[in-house]
Structure formats: structure tokens, C-alpha cells
Design a protein around this motif. Structure first.
Motif, PDB file in Angstrom:
ATOM      1  N   ASP A 116      16.735  28.608 -16.927  1.00 22.64           N
ATOM      2  CA  ASP A 116      15.763  29.431 -16.193  1.00 22.64           C
ATOM      3  C   ASP A 116      14.557  29.623 -17.103  1.00 22.64           C
ATOM      4  N   LEU A 117      13.373  29.312 -16.582  1.00 19.70           N
ATOM      5  CA  LEU A 117      12.165  29.414 -17.404  1.00 19.70           C
ATOM      6  C   LEU A 117      11.255  30.513 -16.855  1.00 19.70           C
ATOM      7  N   PHE A 118      10.974  31.499 -17.713  1.00 17.37           N
ATOM      8  CA  PHE A 118      10.063  32.594 -17.364  1.00 17.37           C
ATOM      9  C   PHE A 118       8.746  32.333 -18.094  1.00 17.37           C
ATOM     10  N   LEU A 119       7.679  32.063 -17.335  1.00 18.72           N
ATOM     11  CA  LEU A 119       6.386  31.726 -17.938  1.00 18.72           C
ATOM     12  C   LEU A 119       5.413  32.899 -17.835  1.00 18.72           C
ATOM     13  N   PHE A 120       4.644  33.132 -18.915  1.00 17.68           N
ATOM     14  CA  PHE A 120       3.664  34.234 -18.944  1.00 17.68           C
ATOM     15  C   PHE A 120       2.317  33.683 -19.419  1.00 17.68           C
TER      16      PHE A 120
END
Length: 778
Positions: free
Chosen positions: A379-383
Motif C-alpha cells: 500500500d503506497l501513501f503519497l504526499f
């Protein structure tokens, strides 16, 4: 003179169809015992009774009565597809029974086609053999499964789950495991970017603070006291820091790997731990991380080695698992998987546009394949505050069955709640690991094309390092022989996966549909929402290899052919000037226009390349309910909120002419929530919602409504909560004042109107479709 559909005809269509279905189908439970029955719409609230076919919550089809021949299918141009959500969450009163355990011998299967025991198997010779409903092969019933037949030819134990239900689970045996050995419980690894931008935005503190409580809620079996999932922690910028959090330590220990070109895990013992045992050391680490990197000046990050680190750790522990990666910028530091900025808006609308959706290097695709082989999901959380190349970074979540989340210009004050809600759901949701899915069909049709987040190394096995309760896999079927009206067609979807406790299981879903020799029967039993879901996925996949204009033209043409074939073969003779649509496809033109105008296929000037790549990936694994509200958002008039009733106000059409200056409206599309306030809204309504007396006092930056002590405020907040609970991602609330600058964004979702980037209004598109149909007929 052509008769074009009047404004009035268009205006009643969408909401009327949805409301009629609610009125007709929400009362009685939907029983799945009747073959080829079209389920209620996804917008209708209904109860399902499994009587031998899988619930529509698991499988929805584009058509429930499919043509007997491929010629007839080609003539109609209606795609034959199923949208399958194997681990869908069910309401409590529809839950699956406990897995069927056949002991060491495992589930009963057909000898030839390997289909699993299901209600379509016919027992013969007094119950000693069974004939397969899929390939007609006759198989011996093993002695331990033998049961006598009653006077109707049914087994006397015909109420067993696998003989009476459409969906059930088996416990799998050791033969169904890698290398013939039972799996370990999976592990979760948290990999946190601690570069300057991640620290400055407050992201790192928020993640560390949240994990202290969230780790108590890791998935576990109903009968387990605590979760069997082990956890590990890594932080990174240009180098990687691994942490030893072994329960016997007084303090966590950090080990730095600075040679990112050759990634290895510097410790085995103490990296993956049981939360309960190592609680004190983990908490100490989560307190220390934000302090350790508080003064960092490091702006460059790596990304490839981060995934390699998680993968190597799972390999060393010999288990499957999930990586949660929190990442903030384009990985430009010297390392495998280094990227450059290739954002070029000049390519939009040209033949080279497709390159923007493709990854810029092959590195991540190859790494993703290694992850799938290990059962390592991501799971990739991008900011991001600028371009991060989502098309490339998103490859690993996409191939491994993971999810991608993006919070552009993340601000702790306004985005914290949205991010934390998504993170909690991602950590807690029901998951299967190291999964393989196979779709079998009865003779005459076969599964050809697949869409979703997964990897396929051959033409039949859908490989999923992870599969969660929100993911769908969409399958298109083609004829390879004639079908018979008498027997219909069968679909069996079997998913082999490892549960959160390390148990190997098989989940099986079965569906029988009708077959027809008359086109009218096909057109009477289609499901428009599922058709649109399929068309969108097919189109969004096509942009990888074709210019978007060609993709849009192809879609328009296919739908014109579907409607022209109906007009020619099924409609009673009438004037050529009339547009005649099949009853169940009345909404095909309005929804199709929404897909054609979507940001992926028809971008406006302000849509970033990253946003388009992100939406493309999201839609690829949406279920039918999510794609419905994504393409045709729900617009609710709040001035009509009835405080006495449980029901929501009836939605209005997505068009500016439906908005009254004295009204307040809530619009949701599954990803965002907008509260639009008209300039002439009554003081009483403003007081009830915002606790203010005039329109000018509304704060357009608010993202939560004030908690006020009045029935209207409570009802509205409860309503927003229940709408959010229906969706798989948290929808941040934006307050839009009429004539304010945010209104431009809001209007983008009024999909029946013309849009700024040249997308047609519904009325204009209907006229265009009508012209296309008439050309095809002449």
C-alpha cells in the motif's frame, strides 16, 4: 424533421430510474435461486438470500442472458463480463458460514476441469459418481464423501454449504501451499519517509502517533485473542534505517544501510516482532523517530531500495505480508529505481500521450513481479507537493493487489483526519495474502481479458500478493463454441489465499446465467451500471497503447452499435426521428458521456498528469457501486432534509439548473464531498448548519461542520457519517459558496452540463448518439 429527445425526457431519466428501482426492489429480499435473474441496482438497499448463486455483492454481470452464439454477441456488441469482488464485506445477516473442512484429502473437484464441488454437480448411480456441470466429465465420489440420494435424485445432505449455496469457503490442504508446506502468519512492515518535506508537513509525527494505538487493531480471526501478524519498522531518506525492537531490549536499536545499490536486511532476529510482546520497545521507537529526524536537511529520497528492503525482510522470514510505504517526493537520489521529472503537458492530445501513463523505467515492473512471487503486497501513501510520477511509483501497488492513496499538498490541520481514516482502514481491513484466482466456465465460453490490480504470468491464473475486501477483478468472456438455452452458462470463481492467521483457504463463488437465441432477451437482461464499469476499465486500460481521442471514439462507436442493433432488431417500427432505448439501458448515454468526459480521457487544463495516472489506477479495481457514484455523483438537496424520516432526500440531477440560490446541496463522488451553499440561503438554515446568521460569515476553509445543539445539525452530521461509511476511502468535506473560486471545481462534477475542457452536455451528447445510430441504420 428529426424528433430529438426533449429537455424533459432527459431530466426525468437518471434519478427516476434509480428511485423506481428502490420503490420496486428494496422491500423483498433478493433470492439468488433463480438462474439469470438481474439483481436490483447498486443504488438500491436490499437484502440477499443465497440459494445457490453468488450474491451480487460478490459478482455482477453486464448481461444475465447471454447470446448462444458468438455471431449474435458480435452483432449486439454488448460486452459479456463479470465484475468480481471475492472478499466483499457482507451485512451481518448475510455472512458466510465457517469454512468447510474435508480433512487431509481436501475439497472435492471434477477430475477433468478441476471445478470445485458446487450446486451444479449432478449425482448419479445412487450417489457413487457425479457429473460436472462445467465440462460434463463423470468423477467417482470418494468413499468419505459418499451419501445416498433421495427419491428426487438429490443427496440426503444437500443442505451442505457447497451443495446448496452460491458462495462458501473450504479449508485448503498442504498440497495447496507453496513448496507443500503450511504458511507462516503474514507480517506488516511500515516504511516511513523521514526526508525534509515529510518532517516539515507533520506527516512523520502523525504516522508515529497513530501507530501506537493502531497496532492493537491488526486483523485477526474471530476466535483469536490477539492478531498473529508480526510487525517491523524502517525509516528512510537517501539511506535506510532498520530497527531492532526485540522484546528483551530496553531501547530500540537502529541499523543504517547506506549502500542502497545492494539492499540487504541487517538483522533478522528482532526486526519482525509480535506487538503484544514488544509493545514497550515499539512505543519507545515511535516516540523517538520524530525527534531523531526533527532537524534533518535531507531533501532527496530513494524509493526502489525501500521496496527491496521490505521484500527481503519477508523472504528472510519466509512469510507473505504487506508493506505500508509513506512517501513524499520524486526519488531522485542515486539508487536503483531513480526517476527524473518528465511532466510534459504538451504531449496531451498527441500520439505520445500514452507514454505519460506508462512507467518511465522497467525497474519497478520487475521488482513488482518478485514481490508477487513472495506474496508481498504494497500500500503506497503519497504526499506530493509537486510531480512524483504516479504512473511509475504506482506499478508496485498495482501489480501486487495493493492500494494507492494520494494527498496532494498535505496539511496536518485539514488532511489529518482523511489520511488517518484511510490508514486505519488499510491496516484493519479483511485481507487474503499470496492469493491465486482462477475463473472457470462451462463449455462454450471462456475468460479472456482481466482488469484490476494483480499480475498474470500465464493466461488463466490471476496472481495477487494481497487481496482485500474492497478489490474487484473484472473478467471479460468470449464464445469458443455454441451455448444451449436449456443448460445456460456457468461461472465459477475460486480464490486460494492465506488468511491473517496463516490458514490456507479456498473461497468459491458460483453463478449460473441464462442463454438466449433472441436479441430481445439479451437486451431485457443487461445491467447498465456494470456495463459502464466495464467500459471505463477497458477504456482506461486502452490509454496505455492508444491516443485518448481514439479511445473515446471507439467507446462512442461501440455504444451506438449496441443501441442501433436494438433499434433494428427489437424495437417496434417507429419514425426514424425517434431515439429508442432498451428499458434497461435508458441511462447508457448519460453514463457513457460521464466516462468520456472523465479526467483520464478528457483532461482539463488544471488536471495534473499524476492525478490522471492516480484516477486511472483507482478505477481499475472499483466495484460497480463505486464506479457508479464516481462517474455520476450523488447530489442531495439539504433544504429537503426530513428530520422525522430515516431516508435521505431524493437526489437531483447533476446539472446547474437543478441548483436553487436558496438551497444547500451535498455532492459526493466516492472520493470527495462538497457542500454547496446558495447565496440566498435562509438565515434559519445557515444558523442550523453553521451557527451563523449570514452567507458572508461562512468560512470556505472549513473541512468539518460545527457540532451544534439542534436536530438539523445532528441529522446532517449523521447523514455525512453514514455516506462516508458506505465508501472505501474517506471523503474530505469542502464547503463551496456560490460564486466563490471553489465553485469551478464543484461544477466539474455537474456531469450533465457542458464542461470547460469541451465535454458535451447530456442533451448534446444524446443528439450526437442519435445521429450516430441513424447513420449506422442507414
Amino acid at each position: 424533421v428529426y424528433f430529438y429527445p426533449t429537455q424533459l425526457h432527459c431530466q426525468t431519466a437518471t434519478i427516476q430510474v434509480i428511485e423506481d428501482d428502490k420503490a420496486n426492489k428494496s422491500g423483498e429480499p433478493f433470492s439468488t435461486g433463480v438462474r439469470g435473474q438481474v439483481p436490483p441496482l447498486v443504488t438500491t438497499n436490499f437484502l440477499v438470500r443465497d440459494q445457490g448463486n453468488a450474491s451480487p455483492r460478490y459478482i455482477r454481470c453486464t448481461a444475465y442472458n447471454i447470446p448462444c452464439t458468438s455471431d449474435m454477441a458480435k452483432q449486439s456488441q454488448v460486452p459479456l463480463a463479470a465484475v468480481i469482488k471475492p472478499l466483499a464485506t457482507l451485512p451481518p445477516d448475510e455472512a458466510l458460514s465457517y469454512p468447510v473442512d474435508h480433512g487431509e484429502r481436501g475439497p472435492i473437484r471434477c477430475n477433468r476441469c478441476k471445478a470445485y464441488m458446487c450446486p451444479y454437480m449432478q449425482f448419479i448411480e445412487g450417489g457413487r459418481r457425479f457429473q460436472c456441470g462445467f465440462c460434463s466429465c463423470v468423477t467417482e465420489v470418494p468413499p468419505y464423501y459418499f451419501q445416498h440420494l433421495d427419491h428426487t435424485g438429490k443427496r440426503v445432505d444437500c443442505d451442505r454449504p457447497e451443495l446448496s449455496l452460491g458462495s462458501y469457503e473450504f479449508l485448503a490442504t498442504v498440497e495447496y501451499c507453496k513448496n507443500n508446506k503450511l504458511p507462516q502468519p503474514p507480517a506488516y512492515i511500515f516504511l516511513i519517509d523521514v526526508s525534509y518535506s515529510a518532517m516539515k508537513s507533520g506527516l512523520v509525527s502523525i504516522v508515529c502517533e497513530e501507530l501506537k494505538t493502531l497496532l492493537d487493531y491488526l486483523p485477526r480471526e474471530t476466535n483469536e485473542g490477539e492478531s498473529s501478524i508480526r510487525v517491523g519498522f524502517v525509516t528512510y531518506n537517501k539511506v535506510l534505517h532498520f530497527y531492532n525492537v526485540k522484546s528483551s531490549l530496553a531501547q530500540p536499536q537502529m541499523m543504517v544501510v547506506s549502500d542502497v545499490a545492494d539492499m540487504f536486511v541487517p538483522l533478522l532476529d528482532g526486526f519482525l516482532v509480535n506487538v503484544g510482546e514488544s509493545r514497550a520497545v515499539i512505543n519507545s521507537l515511535l516516540d523517538q523517530i520524530p525527534e531523531m529526524f526533527a532537524d534533518t536537511r535531507e531533501t532527496e529520497t530513494v524509493f526502489g531500495p525501500v521496496i527491496q528492503a521490505g521484500l527481503e525482510a519477508l523472504k528472510a522470514a519466509d512469510c507473505a505480508g504487506k508493506l505500508f510505504v509513506f512517501h513524499s517526493s520524486l526519488p531522485i537520489a542515486e539508487a536503483p529505481g531513480k526517476l527524473k521529472n518528465r511532466e510534459d503537458k504538451k504531449l496531451i492530445g498527441t500520439d505520445k500521450e500514452k507514454s505519460l501513463f506508462q512507467p518511465q523505467v522497467t525497474f519497478y515492473g520487475n521488482l513488482a513481479k518478485e514481490c508477487v512471487a513472495q506474496g508481498c503486497c504494497m500500500d503506497l501513501f503519497l504526499f506530493p507537493n509537486q510531480y512524483v510520477d504516479v504512473a511509475t511509483l504506482g506499478i508496485v501497488p498495482s501489480f501486487t493487489g495493493g492500494s494507492l492513496y494520494k494527498y496532494t499538498y498535505f496539511q496536518a490541520t485539514t488532511d489529518r483526519e482523511c489520511f488517518l481514516h484511510d490508514l486505519r482502514r488499510a491496516v484493519q481491513k479483511h485481507m487474503g495474502f499470496d492469493a491465486v484466482m482462477r475463473v472457470r466456465t462451462s463449455t462454450g465460453i471462456r475468460a479472456m481479458d482481466f482488469y484490476g490490480s494483480f499480475y498474470m504470468s500465464n493466461t488463466t491464473d490471476v496472481e495477487l500478493a494481497g487481496l482485500d475486501c474492497d478489490k474487484t477483478i473484472t473478467v471479460e468472456f468470449r464464445h469458443d463454441d455454441k451455448l444451449s438455452e436449456e443448460t445456460g452458462a456457468l461461472i465459477q470463481c475460486a480464490v486460494l489465499y492465506t488468511s491473517c492467521s496463516g490458514q490456507r483457504r479456498l473461497r468459491v463463488h458460483n453463478l449460473a446465467v441464462n442463454c438466449c437465441t433472441q436479441l430481445a432477451d439479451l437486451y431485457r437482461n443487461c445491467e447498465t451500471d456494470t456495463l459502464i464499469n466495464f467500459f471505463a476499465k477497458h477504456a482506461y486500460h486502452s490509454v496505455l497503447s492508444n491516443p485518448t481521442k481514439n479511445v473515446r471514439d471507439g467507446l462512442t462507436n461501440q455504444c451506438a452499435q449496441i443501441l442501433a442493433c436494438y433499434r433494428k432488431n427489437c424495437a417496434s417500427p417507429s419514425s426514424a426521428g425517434q431515439l429508442i432505448l432498451p428499458e434497461c439501458m435508458k441511462l447508457l448515454p448519460v453514463y457513457l458521456n460521464c466516462v468520456l468526459k472523465s479526467d483520464v480521457l478528457h483532461p482539463g487544463a488544471d488536471v495534473s498528469l499524476d492525478e490522471r495516472a492516480y484516477l486511472r489506477q483507482l478505477v481499475s479495481c472499483m466495484d460497480v457501486a463505486e464506479s457508479h457514484v464516481f462517474f455520476y455523483p450523488r447530489l442531495l438537496p439539504l433544504q429537503k432534509l426530513d428530520l422525522e424520516s430515516e431516508a435521505l432526500p431524493v437526489a437531483v440531477r447533476d446539472s446547474e439548473e437543478r441548483l436553487s440560490k436558496g438551497g444547500v446541496y451535498l455532492l459526493e463522488n466516492g472520493l470527495q464531498l462538497f457542500l454547496w451553499v446558495g447565496a440566498n440561503t435562509q438565515q434559519e438554515l445557515l444558523q442550523n448548519i453553521f451557527g451563523i446568521s449570514s452567507f458572508g460569515q461562512i468560512d470556505p476553509n472549513m473541512t468539518t461542520l460545527p457540532v451544534l445543539n439542534n436536530p438539523y445539525s445532528k441529522k446532517l452530521r449523521d447523514m455525512i457519517k453514514s455516506i462516508r461509511d458506505q465508501r472505501s476511502r474517506y471523503m474530505k468535506l469542502l464547503v463551496v459558496k456560490q460564486e466563490d473560486k471553489l465553485e469551478l471545481i464543484f461544477r466539474h462534477f455537474l456531469v450533465e452540463d457542458k464542461n470547460n475542457s469541451g465535454g458535451a452536455s447530456y442533451v448534446d451528447f444524446l443528439c450526437h448518439m442519435h445521429k450516430e445510430i441513424r447513420q449506422l441504420l442507414s
